[in-house]
Design an enzyme around this catalytic site. Structure first.
Site, PDB file in Angstrom:
ATOM      1  N   ARG A   1       0.491 -29.919   8.351  1.00 44.34           N
ATOM      2  CA  ARG A   1      -0.854 -29.771   7.813  1.00 44.34           C
ATOM      3  C   ARG A   1      -1.446 -30.854   7.168  1.00 44.34           C
ATOM      4  O   ARG A   1      -2.618 -31.109   6.931  1.00 44.34           O
ATOM      5  CB  ARG A   1      -0.865 -28.353   7.263  1.00 44.34           C
ATOM      6  CG  ARG A   1      -0.833 -27.160   8.409  1.00 44.34           C
ATOM      7  CD  ARG A   1      -0.514 -25.979   7.672  1.00 44.34           C
ATOM      8  NE  ARG A   1      -1.392 -25.223   6.848  1.00 44.34           N
ATOM      9  CZ  ARG A   1      -1.219 -24.504   5.880  1.00 44.34           C
ATOM     10  NH1 ARG A   1       0.087 -23.770   5.720  1.00 44.34           N
ATOM     11  NH2 ARG A   1      -2.023 -24.113   4.762  1.00 44.34           N
TER      12      ARG A   1
ATOM     13  N   LYS B   1      -8.380 -24.179  -2.930  1.00 43.45           N
ATOM     14  CA  LYS B   1      -9.623 -23.818  -2.403  1.00 43.45           C
ATOM     15  C   LYS B   1     -10.052 -22.176  -2.454  1.00 43.45           C
ATOM     16  O   LYS B   1     -11.009 -21.785  -2.924  1.00 43.45           O
ATOM     17  CB  LYS B   1      -9.930 -24.459  -1.002  1.00 43.45           C
ATOM     18  CG  LYS B   1      -9.620 -25.792  -0.854  1.00 43.45           C
ATOM     19  CD  LYS B   1      -9.878 -26.303   0.626  1.00 43.45           C
ATOM     20  CE  LYS B   1      -9.210 -25.761   1.761  1.00 43.45           C
ATOM     21  NZ  LYS B   1      -7.607 -25.859   1.789  1.00 43.45           N
TER      22      LYS B   1
ATOM     23  N   ARG C   1       2.527 -16.541   4.491  1.00 39.67           N
ATOM     24  CA  ARG C   1       2.054 -16.854   5.613  1.00 39.67           C
ATOM     25  C   ARG C   1       3.043 -17.559   6.607  1.00 39.67           C
ATOM     26  O   ARG C   1       3.692 -18.268   6.246  1.00 39.67           O
ATOM     27  CB  ARG C   1       0.873 -17.733   5.478  1.00 39.67           C
ATOM     28  CG  ARG C   1      -0.375 -17.061   5.174  1.00 39.67           C
ATOM     29  CD  ARG C   1      -1.583 -17.927   4.807  1.00 39.67           C
ATOM     30  NE  ARG C   1      -1.962 -19.100   5.261  1.00 39.67           N
ATOM     31  CZ  ARG C   1      -2.757 -19.972   5.055  1.00 39.67           C
ATOM     32  NH1 ARG C   1      -3.459 -19.529   3.969  1.00 39.67           N
ATOM     33  NH2 ARG C   1      -3.058 -21.154   5.612  1.00 39.67           N
TER      34      ARG C   1
HETATM   35  P1  AP5 Z   1      -4.810 -21.323  -2.220  1.00 44.36           P
HETATM   36  O1  AP5 Z   1      -6.165 -20.983  -3.127  1.00 44.36           O
HETATM   37  O2  AP5 Z   1      -4.437 -20.243  -1.495  1.00 44.36           O
HETATM   38  O3  AP5 Z   1      -5.111 -22.722  -1.706  1.00 44.36           O
HETATM   39  P2  AP5 Z   1      -5.906 -22.892  -0.469  1.00 44.36           P
HETATM   40  O4  AP5 Z   1      -6.531 -24.424  -0.600  1.00 44.36           O
HETATM   41  O5  AP5 Z   1      -7.023 -22.069  -0.008  1.00 44.36           O
HETATM   42  O6  AP5 Z   1      -4.815 -23.254   0.776  1.00 44.36           O
HETATM   43  P3  AP5 Z   1      -4.895 -23.176   2.192  1.00 44.36           P
HETATM   44  O7  AP5 Z   1      -3.273 -23.381   2.584  1.00 44.36           O
HETATM   45  O8  AP5 Z   1      -5.369 -21.589   2.575  1.00 44.36           O
HETATM   46  O9  AP5 Z   1      -5.798 -23.769   2.842  1.00 44.36           O
HETATM   47  P4  AP5 Z   1      -5.710 -24.549   4.401  1.00 44.36           P
HETATM   48  O10 AP5 Z   1      -6.856 -25.217   4.386  1.00 44.36           O
HETATM   49  O11 AP5 Z   1      -4.202 -25.190   4.879  1.00 44.36           O
HETATM   50  O12 AP5 Z   1      -5.567 -23.197   5.191  1.00 44.36           O
HETATM   51  P5  AP5 Z   1      -6.686 -22.317   6.122  1.00 44.36           P
HETATM   52  O13 AP5 Z   1      -6.193 -20.778   5.811  1.00 44.36           O
HETATM   53  O14 AP5 Z   1      -8.054 -22.749   5.434  1.00 44.36           O
HETATM   54  O15 AP5 Z   1      -3.688 -21.779  -3.331  1.00 44.36           O
HETATM   55  C1  AP5 Z   1      -2.330 -22.118  -2.709  1.00 44.36           C
HETATM   56  C2  AP5 Z   1      -1.392 -21.475  -3.988  1.00 44.36           C
HETATM   57  O16 AP5 Z   1      -1.212 -21.919  -5.176  1.00 44.36           O
HETATM   58  C3  AP5 Z   1      -1.656 -19.972  -4.031  1.00 44.36           C
HETATM   59  O17 AP5 Z   1      -0.337 -19.248  -4.322  1.00 44.36           O
HETATM   60  C4  AP5 Z   1      -2.325 -19.933  -5.431  1.00 44.36           C
HETATM   61  O18 AP5 Z   1      -2.094 -18.785  -6.116  1.00 44.36           O
HETATM   62  C5  AP5 Z   1      -1.550 -21.233  -5.978  1.00 44.36           C
HETATM   63  N1  AP5 Z   1      -2.706 -21.991  -7.028  1.00 44.36           N
HETATM   64  C6  AP5 Z   1      -3.944 -22.162  -6.746  1.00 44.36           C
HETATM   65  N2  AP5 Z   1      -4.392 -22.972  -8.032  1.00 44.36           N
HETATM   66  C7  AP5 Z   1      -3.385 -23.333  -8.642  1.00 44.36           C
HETATM   67  C8  AP5 Z   1      -3.270 -24.115  -9.922  1.00 44.36           C
HETATM   68  N3  AP5 Z   1      -4.202 -24.492 -10.359  1.00 44.36           N
HETATM   69  N4  AP5 Z   1      -1.927 -24.159 -10.192  1.00 44.36           N
HETATM   70  C9  AP5 Z   1      -0.899 -23.886  -9.736  1.00 44.36           C
HETATM   71  N5  AP5 Z   1      -0.928 -22.785  -8.676  1.00 44.36           N
HETATM   72  C10 AP5 Z   1      -2.105 -22.575  -7.942  1.00 44.36           C
HETATM   73  O19 AP5 Z   1      -6.561 -22.647   7.423  1.00 44.36           O
HETATM   74  C11 AP5 Z   1      -5.244 -22.225   8.183  1.00 44.36           C
HETATM   75  C12 AP5 Z   1      -5.315 -23.034   9.837  1.00 44.36           C
HETATM   76  O20 AP5 Z   1      -6.546 -22.448  10.325  1.00 44.36           O
HETATM   77  C13 AP5 Z   1      -5.457 -24.464   9.843  1.00 44.36           C
HETATM   78  O21 AP5 Z   1      -4.231 -25.014   9.517  1.00 44.36           O
HETATM   79  C14 AP5 Z   1      -5.883 -24.667  11.130  1.00 44.36           C
HETATM   80  O22 AP5 Z   1      -5.039 -24.240  12.236  1.00 44.36           O
HETATM   81  C15 AP5 Z   1      -7.036 -23.497  11.089  1.00 44.36           C
HETATM   82  N6  AP5 Z   1      -8.515 -23.674  10.675  1.00 44.36           N
HETATM   83  C16 AP5 Z   1      -9.142 -23.307   9.351  1.00 44.36           C
HETATM   84  N7  AP5 Z   1     -10.354 -23.853   9.424  1.00 44.36           N
HETATM   85  C17 AP5 Z   1     -10.420 -24.442  10.494  1.00 44.36           C
HETATM   86  C18 AP5 Z   1     -11.435 -25.687  10.704  1.00 44.36           C
HETATM   87  N8  AP5 Z   1     -12.814 -25.620  10.041  1.00 44.36           N
HETATM   88  N9  AP5 Z   1     -11.223 -26.092  12.032  1.00 44.36           N
HETATM   89  C19 AP5 Z   1      -9.957 -26.271  12.609  1.00 44.36           C
HETATM   90  N10 AP5 Z   1      -9.082 -25.622  12.416  1.00 44.36           N
HETATM   91  C20 AP5 Z   1      -9.146 -24.604  11.229  1.00 44.36           C
END
Ligand code: AP5
Length: 216
Positions: free
Chosen positions: A170, A13, A159
């Site tokens: 998660r 994402k 992270r």
């Molecule tokens: P990346 O682009 O980093 O993936 P992502 O979907 O953004 O993953 P996140 O882990 O950041 O999502 P998340 O939703 O768990 O975490 P968030 O920070 O929002 O890609 C991942 C890896 O894959 C990278 O190394 C990239 O290079 C690689 N990659 C990408 N595309 C690829 C491809 N096509 N092929 C191969 N490799 C690829 O949230 C963290 C925490 O915050 C949550 O757990 C929660 O505690 C809290 N939080 C955040 N938002 C909320 C909310 N709205 N409500 C409640 N709690 C929340």
């Protein structure tokens, strides 16, 4: 552009939302990045959020909704790619209501999906810049110089919530907690499923096609 990017942890994402934001000149609003900045700054919200984030659980709605809606209002953001918010039905309803109050509506919701086994591999190879937050992957999208950010020269790190046992939790939290959000936007006709598996460029192309179709 007003677009939501849904998908499990590690689906890509953030990677794809940044590309879209650059291409369309919209703000990339990533709830996880904003929370990590609040934790690093030691704000009240950051202190409260960090215990949930470290356990791989959702930060409670009463904190998240005002945090993100205030961020949009305070920064006068009306064109956005929202990444990671909303994640619960209550968050989705609060966002819909806030947009309607301002005479705005969402244009498209992308649900990016990737199988769990690939997610664990992606997340274990993810490295994040300690300076500007840019994301890399050790094999798929590496920096030119190991451990150093191409964009700002700061060190890269893993992270704290990317440990394998936290990632599994998660994923469970996502599958349970965010399913109602997917159904909500599917029933309103805004949701488009996009396969998140494949080369980065290939996934970007699929998303571009959906966006072009939605915004013309
Ligand atoms: P990346 O682009 O980093 O993936 P992502 O979907 O953004 O993953 P996140 O882990 O950041 O999502 P998340 O939703 O768990 O975490 P968030 O920070 O929002 O890609 C991942 C890896 O894959 C990278 O190394 C990239 O290079 C690689 N990659 C990408 N595309 C690829 C491809 N096509 N092929 C191969 N490799 C690829 O949230 C963290 C925490 O915050 C949550 O757990 C929660 O505690 C809290 N939080 C955040 N938002 C909320 C909310 N709205 N409500 C409640 N709690 C929340």
């Amino acid at each position: 552009m007003r677009l939501l990017m849904l998908g499990p942890p590690g689906a890509g994402k953030g990677t794809q939302a940044k590309r879209l934001a650059d291409r369309y000149g919209a703000s990339h609003v990533a709830s996880g990045d904003l929370l990590r900045a609040a934790v690093a700054q030691g704000t009240d919200l950051g202190r409260q959020a960090s215990e949930y984030m470290d356990r791989g659980e959702y930060v409670p709605d009463e904190l998240m909704i005002s945090f993100i809606l205030d961020h949009l209002a305070d920064n006068e953001i009306s064109d956005f790619i929202l990444d990671g918010f909303p994640r619960t039905l209550a968050q989705a309803e609060a966002l819909d209501a806030a947009l309607a109050k301002n005479g705005l509506e969402l244009e498209v919701v992308i649900s990016l999906d990737v199988a769990d086994a690939e997610i664990v591999e992606r997340i274990s190879g993810r490295r994040v810049c300690t300076g500007c937050g840019r994301t890399y992957h050790v094999s798929v999208d590496p920096p030119s110089s190991e451990g150093v950010c191409d964009a700002c020269g700061a060190a890269l790190e893993q992270r704290t919530d990317d440990k394998p046992e936290t990632v599994k939790h998660r994923l469970e939290v996502y599958r349970q907690g965010t399913a109602p959000v997917v159904s909500h936007y599917r029933s309103s006709g805004l949701l488009v499923d996009v396969d998140g598996v494949g080369e980065l460029e290939e996934v970007t192309k699929r998303i571009d096609e959906v966006v072009e179709e939605a915004i013309g």
